[in-house]
Design a protein around this motif. Structure first.
Motif, mmCIF file in Angstrom:
data_model
loop_
_atom_site.group_PDB
_atom_site.id
_atom_site.type_symbol
_atom_site.label_atom_id
_atom_site.label_comp_id
_atom_site.label_asym_id
_atom_site.label_seq_id
_atom_site.Cartn_x
_atom_site.Cartn_y
_atom_site.Cartn_z
ATOM 1 N N GLN A 214 -9.798 4.064 2.674
ATOM 2 C CA GLN A 214 -9.286 3.353 1.490
ATOM 3 C C GLN A 214 -8.152 2.407 1.861
ATOM 4 O O GLN A 214 -8.075 1.289 1.353
ATOM 5 N N ILE A 215 -7.286 2.846 2.771
ATOM 6 C CA ILE A 215 -6.211 1.968 3.237
ATOM 7 C C ILE A 215 -6.805 0.729 3.911
ATOM 8 O O ILE A 215 -6.335 -0.386 3.702
ATOM 9 N N ALA A 216 -7.853 0.937 4.723
ATOM 10 C CA ALA A 216 -8.493 -0.188 5.421
ATOM 11 C C ALA A 216 -9.040 -1.209 4.427
ATOM 12 O O ALA A 216 -8.900 -2.428 4.626
ATOM 13 N N ILE A 217 -9.628 -0.724 3.340
ATOM 14 C CA ILE A 217 -10.169 -1.611 2.307
ATOM 15 C C ILE A 217 -9.039 -2.360 1.600
ATOM 16 O O ILE A 217 -9.077 -3.577 1.427
ATOM 17 N N TYR B 90 -6.020 -2.849 2.627
ATOM 18 C CA TYR B 90 -5.280 -3.702 3.564
ATOM 19 C C TYR B 90 -5.918 -5.081 3.674
ATOM 20 O O TYR B 90 -5.223 -6.102 3.585
ATOM 21 N N ILE B 91 -7.229 -5.134 3.868
ATOM 22 C CA ILE B 91 -7.917 -6.424 4.000
ATOM 23 C C ILE B 91 -7.787 -7.230 2.710
ATOM 24 O O ILE B 91 -7.577 -8.447 2.734
ATOM 25 N N GLU B 92 -7.879 -6.526 1.567
ATOM 26 C CA GLU B 92 -7.755 -7.218 0.282
ATOM 27 C C GLU B 92 -6.350 -7.789 0.094
ATOM 28 O O GLU B 92 -6.175 -8.953 -0.274
ATOM 29 N N PHE B 93 -5.333 -6.965 0.360
ATOM 30 C CA PHE B 93 -3.951 -7.394 0.149
ATOM 31 C C PHE B 93 -3.492 -8.402 1.201
ATOM 32 O O PHE B 93 -2.714 -9.307 0.912
ATOM 33 N N LEU B 94 -3.986 -8.222 2.434
ATOM 34 C CA LEU B 94 -3.567 -9.091 3.538
ATOM 35 C C LEU B 94 -3.836 -10.549 3.214
ATOM 36 O O LEU B 94 -2.988 -11.416 3.429
ATOM 37 N N THR B 95 -5.016 -10.815 2.678
ATOM 38 C CA THR B 95 -5.414 -12.201 2.430
ATOM 39 C C THR B 95 -4.747 -12.793 1.189
ATOM 40 O O THR B 95 -4.884 -13.992 0.924
ATOM 41 N N ASP B 96 -4.034 -11.965 0.426
ATOM 42 C CA ASP B 96 -3.261 -12.479 -0.710
ATOM 43 C C ASP B 96 -1.993 -13.187 -0.246
ATOM 44 O O ASP B 96 -1.403 -13.975 -0.988
ATOM 45 N N ILE C 125 0.834 -1.211 0.000
ATOM 46 C CA ILE C 125 0.000 0.000 0.000
ATOM 47 C C ILE C 125 0.865 1.256 0.000
ATOM 48 O O ILE C 125 0.654 2.181 -0.798
ATOM 49 N N PHE C 126 1.841 1.286 0.889
ATOM 50 C CA PHE C 126 2.645 2.508 1.051
ATOM 51 C C PHE C 126 3.542 2.777 -0.155
ATOM 52 O O PHE C 126 3.764 3.932 -0.513
#
Length: 228
Positions: A91-94, A96-102, A30-31
Motif C-alpha cells: 500500500q505504501i508503494a502504491i 508513494y508513486i501516486e503522491f510522488l508525482t504530485d 504517507i507517514f
C-alpha cells in the motif's frame, strides 16, 4: 552555442526533477497519516542509499520492477528494525508513486537553462523511470513544452546504460549521434551509457562525487552555458 550539437538529451530524475526532495515530501505525507511514529529524516537516511542500490540492480536487469518497489521499502524498514506487513508495504508503494508525482520541485536553474537551450537546440528526455509516473512528473512540473521527444525504458524495451535505449532515442528524435549530447547525474547509466553508444555526455555532478578527469562535468545546471 556549440555549433556541432543539434540535439540535447536530458535524464529526468536527479537531473532536472529533484527526486530526493519530491520523494521526501511523498513519504512525509504517507507517514503522517499512517505511521506518525516514524521520523521522516530517519527513514530517508536509510531509504536513499537503499533505493539507489536497488535502482542499480534494476538498471542491469538483476531485479524486476515489482522487486524494486518492494525491496527498497522492505530493506529500509528492516534497517530501522521496524516490523511491517507485506500488505502495508504494497500500500505504501502504491501511495508513494501516486503522491510522488504530485510534487514538482526542480533543481535550481532547470527552467532557466531550458529557456536558454530551447531556441538553440532540439531537447529530449531519456529516462529509466516508468512511463506513467514520468509523464505525470513532466506535466505537473510544466516541462513538456520544452521537449521534442521523451524516451522511457518501457518504450525502448531496455534501460540505460544499454546502448539500445540511446539508439532508440536518437532515432525517435531524428538526430545523429555525432551531433547529440546526453546530460545526466549517473556516471554508469547516463554518462558511460551515452559515451559507449556514441554520444557525447556531460555529468551533472551536484553532489560533487569523484569522477574521471576526462568526463565533462557541471555542479549546477546553469554551468551548461559553458558547453552549449
Amino acid at each position: 552555442m556549440n555549433t556541432t550539437i543539434t540535439d540535447v538529451f536530458f535524464d529526468l530524475d536527479h537531473t532536472l526533477w529533484d527526486f530526493d526532495k519530491n520523494s521526501e515530501m511523498a513519504f512525509d505525507r504517507i507517514f503522517k497519516s499512517r505511521f506518525p511514529e516514524i521520523k521522516i529524516e530517519d527513514f530517508i537516511a536509510k531509504y536513499a542509499p537503499i533505493n539507489q542500490e536497488c535502482w542499480k540492480l534494476y538498471q542491469h536487469d538483476k531485479i524486476t520492477h515489482v522487486e524494486l518497489r518492494y525491496n527498497r521499502l522492505k530493506f529500509s524498514f528492516d534497517a530501522l528494525n521496524i516490523e511491517i506487513s507485506d500488505e502495508d508495504i504494497n500500500q505504501i508503494a502504491i501511495d508513494y508513486i501516486e503522491f510522488l508525482t504530485d510534487n514538482n520541485h526542480l533543481f535550481d536553474g532547470a527552467i532557466e537553462v531550458l529557456e536558454y537551450l530551447k531556441p538553440k537546440y532540439k531537447l529530449h528526455i531519456i529516462t529509466n523511470g516508468f512511463a506513467n509516473a514520468q509523464d505525470k512528473k513532466i506535466n505537473n512540473a510544466a516541462l513538456s513544452g520544452y521537449f521534442d521527444t521523451i524516451t522511457n525504458s518501457e518504450l525502448a524495451g531496455v534501460k540505460k546504460p544499454n546502448s539500445i535505449i540511446f539508439d532508440y532515442a536518437v532515432d525517435l528524435a531524428k538526430a545523429s549521434k555525432e551531433n547529440s549530447i546526453m546530460i545526466g547525474d549517473c556516471l554508469d547509466a547516463d554518462i558511460n551509457g551515452a559515451l559507449n553508444a556514441g554520444l557525447d555526455a556531460i555529468f551533472f555532478n551536484d553532489k560533487k562525487v569523484e569522477a574521471p578527469e576526462n568526463i565533462k562535468q557541471i555542479n549546477h545546471l546553469l554551468e551548461l552555458k559553458k558547453y552549449l
